[in-house]
Design an enzyme around this catalytic site. Structure first.
Site, short mmCIF file in Angstrom:
data_model
loop_
_atom_site.label_atom_id
_atom_site.label_comp_id
_atom_site.label_asym_id
_atom_site.label_seq_id
_atom_site.Cartn_x
_atom_site.Cartn_y
_atom_site.Cartn_z
N ASP A 89 0.91 -1.14 0.00
CA ASP A 89 0.00 0.00 0.00
C ASP A 89 0.95 1.19 0.00
O ASP A 89 1.61 1.46 1.01
CB ASP A 89 -0.88 0.02 1.25
CG ASP A 89 -1.84 1.20 1.22
OD1 ASP A 89 -1.40 2.33 0.90
OD2 ASP A 89 -3.03 1.02 1.49
N HIS A 90 1.06 1.88 -1.13
CA HIS A 90 2.17 2.84 -1.25
C HIS A 90 2.03 4.01 -0.25
O HIS A 90 2.99 4.70 0.02
CB HIS A 90 2.35 3.32 -2.69
CG HIS A 90 1.37 4.36 -3.14
ND1 HIS A 90 0.11 4.06 -3.56
CD2 HIS A 90 1.47 5.71 -3.23
CE1 HIS A 90 -0.52 5.17 -3.89
NE2 HIS A 90 0.28 6.19 -3.71
N HIS A 119 -5.84 2.90 1.39
CA HIS A 119 -5.03 4.03 1.83
C HIS A 119 -5.61 4.72 3.07
O HIS A 119 -4.91 4.97 4.05
CB HIS A 119 -4.88 5.06 0.72
CG HIS A 119 -4.30 4.51 -0.55
ND1 HIS A 119 -3.34 3.52 -0.56
CD2 HIS A 119 -4.51 4.80 -1.85
CE1 HIS A 119 -3.00 3.24 -1.82
NE2 HIS A 119 -3.71 4.00 -2.62
C1 BG6 Z 1 -3.80 4.89 -6.09
C2 BG6 Z 1 -5.22 5.01 -6.57
O1 BG6 Z 1 -3.68 3.74 -5.29
O2 BG6 Z 1 -3.47 6.04 -5.33
C3 BG6 Z 1 -5.39 6.27 -7.39
O3 BG6 Z 1 -5.55 3.88 -7.37
C4 BG6 Z 1 -4.92 7.48 -6.64
O4 BG6 Z 1 -6.75 6.45 -7.80
C5 BG6 Z 1 -3.53 7.26 -6.07
O5 BG6 Z 1 -4.91 8.59 -7.52
C6 BG6 Z 1 -3.15 8.39 -5.13
O6 BG6 Z 1 -1.79 8.26 -4.78
P1 BG6 Z 1 -0.91 9.54 -4.41
O7 BG6 Z 1 0.39 8.97 -3.97
O8 BG6 Z 1 -0.82 10.36 -5.68
O9 BG6 Z 1 -1.65 10.26 -3.34
#
Ligand code: BG6
Length: 482
Positions: A176-177, A239
């Site tokens: 989960d980044h 997230h």
């Molecule tokens: C991804 C989602 O996991 O996270 C996207 O699939 C979203 O819809 C993105 O835009 C948001 O990531 P960050 O790092 O740009 O906040």
């Protein structure tokens, strides 16, 4: 302040889905930056694996182009050839024997071995099976999987079973980044590295907590996936749930994988089922016939591009303190933050005319990573004792210097953690399943009621019902600003 770099051991990293969007946009640029930083040893090997037939040279050219696009002027021409020399390409079919002996021949016996499944979840099972069959899954080989990890509890359990058939849970790294973001990790340090906050971090002192992940981008370009997923599956189940867990969890005994993940899963299990009137779904429109439905090319779509929810956590620490979560696309700004709103002082010695002000601790995830503490002071000058709020503002970029202003990308940190064998920032099987078990009834409720999302104007802060969710409780959302 220059970041400290500790090189990882030599490794072989196989990227399945090597020519896909995620690999090109995120994985190779992240590895390249770690290579330039001196963290990825030159003896490491990155083996791209995908169905298409192409030569090593063609693959390297495409990767180089994407690194240039992703990093622009940052790309150091003197380092790029060295990085490209660590790459190789193998054509492999997940569903047949094609390419597997060739892949096996590329792998060394005496280095850390990682397999990155940057592919559709339907291929997780066949890949795991083939890795086992060709004798590549043993030892401490690691497998990295991306979201979406299923689209409900049933499918997530199926994926967990498919992986568990050939890999031990200690070998599986579910990404989960958001957990790789600098400030998300800082949240744990702020809470558990300071004496100041933790004694106040409970329902006795905290009025409510707001978690906002606002995006200004639309869903254009990801129509098919997004129309099938919606904000609840795409953002909340993973997230926002992770942010909620790190904000609400009990202090783990140690910052190590099992302790941290045990505490997070307890939070998810303590979540009350959400009442339908505590959820607002929204869909953006631009007032000229365009908007979400046009972007996903589905004039009848009932998929939400925005969700706001009021959650309750049934445990000693949080009973009585609501958590308000919201996320959406096409909002007024890209801004993500966690705001802890403390209760008013029990009695104002300054009288009603001085006004009352609650302290708010804001942890900004992006952009402008940092922490702000709203403190009440006396309004300067004569005219009596009037109170005002001032921010004690700590922008990481300003305080720690420019190198901290562009923190390591989440993927850089997470991939290096995989190589180091540290699962702390990855989701465990039971955690993912608990999050789906909480999400499924909400989505099932929408389907049963044929719920239609409220519309909101692109560039706004979401549907007006989201404000009502707060104002009914005598509270208000914080402004979405970047
Ligand atoms: C991804 C989602 O996991 O996270 C996207 O699939 C979203 O819809 C993105 O835009 C948001 O990531 P960050 O790092 O740009 O906040």
């Amino acid at each position: 302040m220059a970041p400290r770099v500790i090189p990882v051991d030599p490794f072989d990293l196989v990227v399945f889905g090597a020519t896909g969007d995620l690999a090109m946009r995120k994985i190779y640029p992240a590895l390249y930056r770690r290579f330039v930083a001196g963290q990825m040893p030159p003896s490491a090997r990155i083996i791209g694996a995908a169905r298409a037939d192409q030569s090593d040279a063609e693959f390297k050219d495409t990767v180089a182009d994407h690194i240039r696009t992703a990093l622009g002027p940052d790309v150091d021409k003197t380092e790029l050839p060295g990085f490209l020399s660590t790459l190789a390409y193998v054509s492999v079919d997940a569903n047949s024997d094609k390419g597997w002996p060739d892949l096996a021949a590329h792998l060394r016996a005496d280095v850390t071995r990682c397999f990155y499944f940057s592919v559709a979840p339907s291929l997780f099972g066949p890949l795991a099976q083939n890795l086992h069959r060709w004798g590549l899954a043993g030892g401490d080989a690691r497998v990295v999987v991306e979201k979406p990890f299923g689209h409900d509890l049933h499918s997530a359990k199926g994926l967990n079973r498919a992986l568990a058939a050939h890999f031990d849970e200690s070998q599986v790294y579910r990404i989960d980044h958001y957990l790789g973001k600098e400030t998300v990790q800082n949240l744990m340090v702020i809470r558990f590295g300071n004496m100041l906050f933790e004694p106040l971090w409970n329902s006795q002192y905290v009025d409510h907590i707001q978690i906002t992940v606002a995006e200004s981008l639309t869903v254009a370009g990801r129509a098919a996936y997004y129309d099938g997923a919606g904000a609840m599956r795409d953002m909340v189940q993973n997230h926002l749930m992770q942010l909620l867990c790190l904000t609400a969890m009990e202090p783990p005994a140690k910052f190590e994988p099992q302790s941290v993940r045990d505490e997070k899963v307890k939070v998810i299990r303590a979540l009350e089922p959400v009442q339908p009137h505590h959820i607002v779904r929204g869909q953006y429109e631009d007032g000229q016939g365009g908007g979400f439905r046009a972007d996903v090319n589905n004039p009848k779509s009932h998929t939400e591009s925005f969700v706001a929810l009021k959650l309750s956590i049934s445990n000693w620490r949080w009973a009585g303190t609501p958590f308000y979560l919201r996320t959406g696309k096409a909002l007024s700004a890209r801004a993500s933050e966690i705001a802890v709103v403390f209760k008013d002082a029990p009695h104002s010695i300054f009288g009603p005319e001085a006004g009352r002000h609650a302290n708010v601790l804001t942890i900004r995830l992006q952009p402008n990573e940092g922490i702000t503490m709203g403190v009440t002071i006396k309004e300067p000058g004569p005219g009596g004792m009037r109170l005002m709020d001032v921010p004690l503002d700590m922008s990481f970029a300003k305080t720690l210097g420019p190198s901290s202003g562009s923190p390591t990308d989440a993927y850089e940190r997470l991939i290096m953690d995989v190589i180091r064998g540290d699962q702390t920032l990855f989701m465990r099987a039971d955690e993912v399943e608990a999050a789906w078990a909480w999400t499924d009834p909400i989505i099932a409720g929408w389907q049963a009621r044929a719920d239609v999302p409220k519309t909101y104007a692109s560039g706004s802060s979401g549907p007006s019902d989201a404000s009502l969710l707060m104002s009914r409780d005598g509270r208000a959302w914080r402004k979405i600003t970047s």
